[in-house]
Design an enzyme around this catalytic site. Structure first.
Site, PDB file in Angstrom:
ATOM      1  CD  GLU A 201      66.903  26.780 -27.876  1.00 13.58           C
ATOM      2  OE1 GLU A 201      67.007  26.302 -29.034  1.00 13.58           O
ATOM      3  OE2 GLU A 201      66.768  26.072 -26.873  1.00 13.58           O
ATOM      4  CD  GLU A 253      74.546  21.957 -27.042  1.00 15.83           C
ATOM      5  OE1 GLU A 253      74.205  21.442 -25.972  1.00 15.83           O
ATOM      6  OE2 GLU A 253      73.760  22.513 -27.826  1.00 15.83           O
ATOM      7  CE  LYS A 256      71.564  20.057 -28.832  1.00 14.54           C
ATOM      8  NZ  LYS A 256      70.868  21.325 -29.051  1.00 14.54           N
ATOM      9  CD  GLU A 261      69.704  19.897 -33.997  1.00 17.30           C
ATOM     10  OE1 GLU A 261      69.818  19.887 -32.756  1.00 17.30           O
ATOM     11  OE2 GLU A 261      68.620  19.733 -34.570  1.00 17.30           O
TER      12      GLU A 261
END
Length: 274
Positions: A201, A253, A256, A261
């Site tokens: 990642e 997302e 998060k 994030e």
């Protein structure tokens, strides 16, 4: 996730399949449990191209939300490896860790796993070395920068700096290479001289974190990242090779936290590219 695996079948897309942290205790408990997991999630999908199996994600004995899984990780890796071997499948088995396990990371040549994690990580590193498997590492120059922005230039994190020379005389053009080489130094000290790192990642958020997070910075990071890892410069410690790297994340997302994030996606949730 069965519907995802079905969709990937026959697609020619290579897949890193994760054994979730919540499944580690079960898989570690017996070889039969691991065999069943591999049957259900790998062997039942013969048309999916599995590249790696990542047993656990960012498990660490000093990380509050994953410490409970630390004792199960190595037995789970071993059992999944045995199940894959018995099935005659040539899939590398590893785990994904974060660079937070590494201390003394400047200069990179001084990198070592923190004393409080060595009993946990060293046997894992040695197992991977014995099987010719890589270590998957989640590497985030963004977080290294925001936690130490007094000492690290934004340009150094974005691959746009002319670089720095470390106290031991090594030239580093970017922070990603420095983080990778600190981890390579730690691997060497843990008995993993032969273990390759796969960047499982890395990415940069487009919003949610002040001036450092913007569409422009995300574009700059990801564009320069691709150019760098596809080239043959490698890192100062591992020169002359491309660096196998996966960009996080495909989509934003929204559940998060902290706020930055939520914004690592290359695409918005409506599939519009940023």
């Amino acid at each position: 996730d069965q519907s995802t695996l079905q969709a990937l079948g026959g697609s020619n897309i290579e897949v890193i399949l994760g054994v979730p942290n919540t499944a580690l205790q079960n898989v570690a408990a017996s070889q039969d449990n691991a065999n069943t997991w591999v049957q259900n999630n790998v062997r039942n999908y013969p048309n999916v191209k599995f590249r790696y199996i990542a047993v656990g994600n960012e498990v660490s004995p000093i990380k509050g939300d994953t410490a409970q899984y630390a004792n199960f990780l190595l037995p789970a890796i071993r059992n999944i490896f045995n199940a894959i071997s018995a099935a005659g499948l040539g899939i590398k088995v590893s785990t994904a860790v974060e660079t937070e396990l590494v201390g003394n990371n400047f200069p990179p040549s001084g990198g070592t796993f923190k004393p409080e994690v060595q009993n946990f990580i060293n046997p894992i590193v040695q197992f991977l070395a014995s099987k010719g498997a890589p270590l998957l590492v989640n590497v985030y120059p963004y977080f290294a920068y925001i936690f130490n922005s007094q000492s690290i230039a934004l340009e150094y994190a974005l691959f746009t700096s002319s670089g720095i020379t470390t106290p031991d005389g090594v030239k580093y053009q970017n922070l990603l290479d420095a983080l990778l080489d600190a981890t390579y130094s730690a691997l060497e000290r843990a008995g993993g001289q032969s273990v390759e790192i796969v960047v499982s990642e890395t990415g940069w958020p487009s919003d949610g974190g002040g001036q450092a997070t913007s569409i422009d910075n995300a574009r700059t990071y990801n564009t320069n990242l691709i150019r760098h890892v596809n080239g043959n410069s490698g890192t100062p410690k591992r020169p002359g090779r491309a660096i196998e790297t996966y960009i996080f994340d495909l989509f934003d997302e929204d559940q998060k936290s902290p706020d930055s994030e939520k914004h690592f996606g290359l695409f918005l949730p409506n599939r519009q590219p940023k």
